[in-house]
Design a protein around this motif. Structure first.
Motif, PDB file in Angstrom:
ATOM      1  N   ARG A 123      -0.967   9.666 -11.103  1.00  0.00           N
ATOM      2  CA  ARG A 123      -0.232   9.004 -12.168  1.00  0.00           C
ATOM      3  C   ARG A 123      -1.000   9.160 -13.475  1.00  0.00           C
ATOM      4  O   ARG A 123      -2.234   9.143 -13.479  1.00  0.00           O
ATOM      5  N   ASN A 157      -2.201   5.042 -15.585  1.00  0.00           N
ATOM      6  CA  ASN A 157      -1.745   3.879 -14.836  1.00  0.00           C
ATOM      7  C   ASN A 157      -2.929   3.349 -14.029  1.00  0.00           C
ATOM      8  O   ASN A 157      -3.333   3.942 -13.034  1.00  0.00           O
ATOM      9  N   LYS A 170      -3.054   0.408 -12.486  1.00  0.00           N
ATOM     10  CA  LYS A 170      -2.656  -0.451 -11.359  1.00  0.00           C
ATOM     11  C   LYS A 170      -2.540   0.336 -10.061  1.00  0.00           C
ATOM     12  O   LYS A 170      -2.844  -0.164  -8.989  1.00  0.00           O
ATOM     13  N   ARG A 171      -2.033   1.555 -10.175  1.00  0.00           N
ATOM     14  CA  ARG A 171      -1.990   2.446  -9.010  1.00  0.00           C
ATOM     15  C   ARG A 171      -2.138   3.856  -9.531  1.00  0.00           C
ATOM     16  O   ARG A 171      -1.249   4.358 -10.218  1.00  0.00           O
ATOM     17  N   LYS A 172      -3.244   4.513  -9.195  1.00  0.00           N
ATOM     18  CA  LYS A 172      -3.577   5.792  -9.817  1.00  0.00           C
ATOM     19  C   LYS A 172      -2.906   6.993  -9.159  1.00  0.00           C
ATOM     20  O   LYS A 172      -2.953   8.101  -9.696  1.00  0.00           O
ATOM     21  N   TYR A 173      -2.278   6.792  -8.019  1.00  0.00           N
ATOM     22  CA  TYR A 173      -1.635   7.905  -7.327  1.00  0.00           C
ATOM     23  C   TYR A 173      -0.130   7.655  -7.216  1.00  0.00           C
ATOM     24  O   TYR A 173       0.354   6.538  -7.385  1.00  0.00           O
ATOM     25  N   HIS A 218       3.431  -2.144 -10.109  1.00  0.00           N
ATOM     26  CA  HIS A 218       2.632  -0.918 -10.131  1.00  0.00           C
ATOM     27  C   HIS A 218       3.286   0.195 -10.927  1.00  0.00           C
ATOM     28  O   HIS A 218       2.676   1.229 -11.173  1.00  0.00           O
ATOM     29  N   THR A 242       4.956   0.707  -0.118  1.00  0.00           N
ATOM     30  CA  THR A 242       3.496   0.738   0.004  1.00  0.00           C
ATOM     31  C   THR A 242       2.961  -0.601   0.488  1.00  0.00           C
ATOM     32  O   THR A 242       2.290  -0.686   1.514  1.00  0.00           O
ATOM     33  N   THR A 243       3.231  -1.670  -0.257  1.00  0.00           N
ATOM     34  CA  THR A 243       2.756  -3.006   0.121  1.00  0.00           C
ATOM     35  C   THR A 243       3.892  -3.917   0.560  1.00  0.00           C
ATOM     36  O   THR A 243       3.660  -4.902   1.269  1.00  0.00           O
ATOM     37  N   HIS A 294      -2.271   4.707   2.900  1.00  0.00           N
ATOM     38  CA  HIS A 294      -2.563   4.947   1.485  1.00  0.00           C
ATOM     39  C   HIS A 294      -4.028   4.720   1.111  1.00  0.00           C
ATOM     40  O   HIS A 294      -4.383   4.920  -0.052  1.00  0.00           O
ATOM     41  N   THR A 342      -5.961   7.166  -3.543  1.00  0.00           N
ATOM     42  CA  THR A 342      -6.537   7.090  -4.888  1.00  0.00           C
ATOM     43  C   THR A 342      -7.602   8.156  -5.082  1.00  0.00           C
ATOM     44  O   THR A 342      -7.628   8.864  -6.100  1.00  0.00           O
TER      45      THR A 342
END
Length: 364
Positions: free
Chosen positions: A13, A16, A18-21, A103, A134-135, A188, A192
Motif C-alpha cells: 500500500r 498507509n 494502518k496496514r502496509k500491505y 485500514h 482479514t480481522t 497475514h 507486512t
C-alpha cells in the motif's frame, strides 16, 4: 478447489501506516485483467457454499465497495436473492447507515437504509460478501449497527474469497453465531514484511488531463445496486445493456478486447465481457480503483504499471488503473453521468499504451 498461489498476490500500500500491505486477488477482475469466465467460475464456487448452508432461507447479500461489488452481485444473481452494495458515493434521496473501514485509504462506508426498512421483515439472513476478510472488524461494525437498528430481525453470515482471520477472531464470530465461508485460508502475519521487501520500482505514470475525443453511447435502464435490488432483475437489466452494445459495431472484427469498469461499477463490466467471450473474442476485464498501490518490477509482484487518473465521479479524487496493455479495442463501462477530466485521463492512459479504438458506454 483453489490454492493460495492461484489467488493471492501481496502488494505494498502507498502511504498507509494502518496496514502496509494489500492482498491482490489475481482472478477477481479488479486490479489485474482477467478472463471473465475465470472470475465467474471463482464466484460460483463461493456461491455454492452459501447455497448449501442456507437452503430455504430468504437472503439479502451485501457486497462491499469497492472491491467486492461484482462478487456480491454475482453470488446474488446465481442464488436469486436480494442484493445491495455498500457505497462511498452519494445516492439521491438516500438515508444512510454509516460505518468505517479503518485500514482503508477511504474509510467511510455507507449502506442505504431506506431500502432495508421496508424489507427487513422478509429477510431471514444477511450475508456480507467480501473479496478478503482479514480481522473481521469491519463486518462486526456493520453487524452491530444492523442489530441495533433491527433488533432480532435477521441472522448474519460472511462469505469471502479469502479469509485471513486468526483463531481469536473466528471464535468471536462463533460466539456471535455468525458463520464464515471462504475459498482459501490465508495467514497475514508475514505479509507486512513481504510487502516492505519489494522495491516499488515499477512504472508510474502521471495523469494526463489534456482534452481528448472518445466515441460515447448513453444507455437507459440502469438498475443501481447501491439500492436494494432483486438480483434476477439486475442481471436482466445487464442483459439489456449488453443487447444494446451488441448492436453497435464496436467489437466487429476485433480479436483482443479490454472491458473496463469504473470504481464501484464492476459487475456490469464483467457481465458484458463474459457475453463477448462467449462469442469467441479474446477478452480481459478489470476496473479503475481508488486504491493507491505501489508497483514493482519483480516478476512475482502482482502489479508492475500504474496510471494515475482523475475520478469520473468526483473532481479532485485520485484514482488508478493498473496493468494496462494494448488491445484492438477498449470498452469503458461506467454509471458516472459526466466524468469530465476523469474520462480524459482514462482515455489518455489507454492511448499511451497504443489503444486507439476506445468506446465509452454510460449506463444511466
Amino acid at each position: 478447489m483453489y490454492k493460495k498461489k492461484q489467488l493471492v498476490g501481496i502488494a505494498k500500500r502507498e502511504n498507509n501506516t494502518k496496514r502496509k500491505y494489500l492482498v491482490v486477488n489475481r482472478l477477481q477482475g479488479k486490479h489485474i485483467p482477467v478472463r471473465p469466465k475465470e472470475a465467474f467460475q471463482m464466484f460460483s464456487e463461493l456461491a455454492a457454499q452459501v447455497r448449501e448452508a442456507y437452503a430455504g432461507e430468504r437472503l439479502l447479500l451485501v457486497g462491499f465497495a469497492e472491491t467486492a461489488t461484482a462478487i456480491g452481485a454475482a453470488l446474488a444473481t446465481e442464488l436469486d436473492t436480494l442484493y445491495i452494495q455498500t457505497t462511498r458515493e452519494d445516492v439521491s434521496g438516500a438515508e444512510y447507515l454509516y460505518f468505517s473501514e479503518s485500514h482503508s485509504h477511504a474509510t467511510e462506508q455507507k449502506l442505504v437504509r431506506n431500502e432495508l426498512d421496508g424489507r427487513i421483515e422478509a429477510i431471514d439472513r444477511i450475508v456480507f460478501v467480501e473479496d478478503e476478510v482479514t480481522t473481521g472488524n469491519t463486518i462486526l461494525k456493520i453487524v452491530n449497527l444492523l442489530a441495533a437498528e433491527y433488533p432480532g430481525k435477521t441472522a448474519f453470515a460472511v462469505a469471502s474469497l479469502l479469509n485471513g482471520m486468526q483463531e481469536e477472531a473466528l471464535e468471536i464470530y462463533r460466539e456471535r453465531e455468525i458463520p464464515v465461508h471462504y475459498l482459501v485460508k490465508t495467514d497475514h502475519r508475514g505479509y507486512t514484511q513481504i510487502a516492505e521487501n519489494y522495491r516499488g520500482d515499477g512504472q508510474y505514470f502521471a495523469k494526463d488531463e489534456q482534452k481528448t475525443v472518445v466515441t460515447e453511447l448513453r444507455v437507459n435502464g440502469k438498475i443501481d445496486a447501491r439500492r436494494c435490488v432483486q438480483a434476477r432483475e439486475y442481471r436482466k437489466a445487464c442483459g439489456e445493456l449488453w443487447t444494446t452494445i451488441e448492436k453497435t459495431d464496436f467489437f466487429v472484427d476485433k480479436k483482443r478486447v479490454l472491458v473496463l469498469g469504473t470504481e464501484e461499477f464492476m459487475y456490469p463490466a464483467l457481465y458484458v465481457a463474459e457475453r463477448m467471450e462467449e462469442q469467441g473474442i479474446f477478452v480481459r476485464c478489470h476496473s479503475t480503483t481508488r486504491s493507491p498501490i505501489a508497483v514493482s518490477s519483480e516478476e512475482e509482484y502482482p502489479l508492475h504499471g500504474r496510471y494515475e487518473l482523475e475520478s469520473l465521479y468526483e473532481t479532485g479524487r485520485r484514482t488508478f488503473i493498473y496493468e494496462l496493455d494494448k488491445y484492438d479495442a477498449v470498452l469503458i463501462l461506467t454509471d458516472a453521468r459526466d466524468g469530465g477530466r476523469g474520462v480524459d485521463t482514462l482515455v489518455n492512459a489507454l492511448k499511451s499504451c497504443g489503444n486507439q479504438d476506445v468506446f465509452l458506454v454510460r449506463w444511466c
